[in-house]
Design an enzyme around this catalytic site. Sequence first.
Site, PDB file in Angstrom:
ATOM      1  N   GLN A 143       0.811  -1.212   0.000  1.00 10.82           N
ATOM      2  CA  GLN A 143       0.000   0.000   0.000  1.00 10.82           C
ATOM      3  C   GLN A 143       0.847   1.266   0.000  1.00 10.82           C
ATOM      4  O   GLN A 143       0.329   2.356  -0.258  1.00 10.82           O
ATOM      5  CB  GLN A 143      -0.909   0.008   1.226  1.00 10.82           C
ATOM      6  CG  GLN A 143      -0.170   0.217   2.541  1.00 10.82           C
ATOM      7  CD  GLN A 143      -1.082   0.156   3.741  1.00 10.82           C
ATOM      8  OE1 GLN A 143      -1.644  -0.881   4.059  1.00 10.82           O
ATOM      9  NE2 GLN A 143      -1.233   1.285   4.420  1.00 10.82           N
ATOM     10  N   CYS A 149      -5.021   0.629   3.941  1.00 11.88           N
ATOM     11  CA  CYS A 149      -5.124  -0.744   4.435  1.00 11.88           C
ATOM     12  C   CYS A 149      -6.562  -1.237   4.405  1.00 11.88           C
ATOM     13  O   CYS A 149      -6.834  -2.396   4.084  1.00 11.88           O
ATOM     14  CB  CYS A 149      -4.556  -0.846   5.847  1.00 11.88           C
ATOM     15  SG  CYS A 149      -5.404   0.185   7.076  1.00 11.88           S
ATOM     16  N   HIS A 282      -5.205  -0.835  12.204  1.00 15.61           N
ATOM     17  CA  HIS A 282      -4.771  -1.311  10.894  1.00 15.61           C
ATOM     18  C   HIS A 282      -5.687  -2.445  10.442  1.00 15.61           C
ATOM     19  O   HIS A 282      -6.071  -3.305  11.241  1.00 15.61           O
ATOM     20  CB  HIS A 282      -3.327  -1.814  10.986  1.00 15.61           C
ATOM     21  CG  HIS A 282      -2.737  -2.243   9.680  1.00 15.61           C
ATOM     22  ND1 HIS A 282      -2.565  -1.377   8.623  1.00 15.61           N
ATOM     23  CD2 HIS A 282      -2.285  -3.449   9.255  1.00 15.61           C
ATOM     24  CE1 HIS A 282      -2.007  -2.025   7.608  1.00 15.61           C
ATOM     25  NE2 HIS A 282      -1.840  -3.289   7.960  1.00 15.61           N
ATOM     26  N   ASN A 303      -1.223  -9.256   4.960  1.00 21.57           N
ATOM     27  CA  ASN A 303      -1.038  -7.823   5.175  1.00 21.57           C
ATOM     28  C   ASN A 303      -0.861  -7.125   3.827  1.00 21.57           C
ATOM     29  O   ASN A 303      -0.862  -7.773   2.775  1.00 21.57           O
ATOM     30  CB  ASN A 303       0.176  -7.593   6.081  1.00 21.57           C
ATOM     31  CG  ASN A 303       0.129  -6.250   6.777  1.00 21.57           C
ATOM     32  OD1 ASN A 303      -0.724  -5.407   6.517  1.00 21.57           O
ATOM     33  ND2 ASN A 303       1.066  -6.022   7.688  1.00 21.57           N
TER      34      ASN A 303
END
Length: 339
Positions: A143, A149, A282, A303
Amino acid sequence: MSSNKSCYCTIVLFIFATSWYHVASSLSYSEESMSIKHEKWMAQHGFSYENEKVKEARFQIFKDNVQHIDRHNQEGNHTYKLGLNKFADLTNEEFLAKYARSSMQSFKVASSYQSSFEYTNIKDIPPSLDWRDHNAVTAVANQGTCGTCWAFSAVATIEGIAAIRSGNLKKLSEQHILDCNYMHEGCKGGRQNSAFEFVIKNGGLASDTDYPYIGIQTACANNKPSSLSLNITGFGFIPPNNETALLAAVANQPVSVDVDITILQFYRSGILTGECGTNLNHAVTVVGYGESDDGVKFWLVKNSWGRGWGDDGYIKLQRNVNAIEGMCGIAMIGCYPIA
């Protein structure tokens, strides 16, 4: 007897002191060796600094982080390892300021697209599952410094349910959501449910090829064809603070969750156990679960910091911990698209 006790204590203290000295001495670095390590790290990640003053300040932070990582790994009593990555010249406060951008935790959802939790009575849940093995997870992306996120997490769940239902896995566009969905704060953060609502109202989502990610918010180009193989009709929330419900949902599709990333800056491998906060900041995607050879149950989490972070872009968080919030708050807030 008293003499024997005194001798025993002396031996124990000697062993402890020797061990401590070994660890401490092994963490002693020369300025030259650390400088070489810093230069190699800069070259690896393509970093340069505007002047020598800035470089020296970053070098001091880098040294502290290297020592923290090495100390953790040499202690030998942890179930996970730390490692150098692109965040190595950031303090933890700077890291959080740049990458802790999800705002789902403060959002009270009120949407006609929200459905009740549909996995309440699921039975025969397999003991382990990895949606990557079922061609339902795209490659880990990065990202960058844009706080997207939430979009990456939401898109990963949409890609997952579309692949599971249709057998067709396609990389979809986070940039399409960033540019064209105005129910968020751009690169300053957002909420996964607003990403779902955009895809529903828009009637689909462009592919990453047609609308590639550039990491900044630009003018909306909402004229790209949808690459979704089915329609997203709604979204559901996991009952809060309920790892059993989260397990039932993940057994059926990837799920978006929020976590506290405060201690995750240098995670490299293994199962994260121990102390972790619950200040959700997050968004990530749970794409599976399992159990280690020594009996530690875990969540498999994708992630969006690139493959250079963590275990090729993934982290394993301990599952079924002695706290209803779950490890790093993983059970507090979760959501998923409905197709």
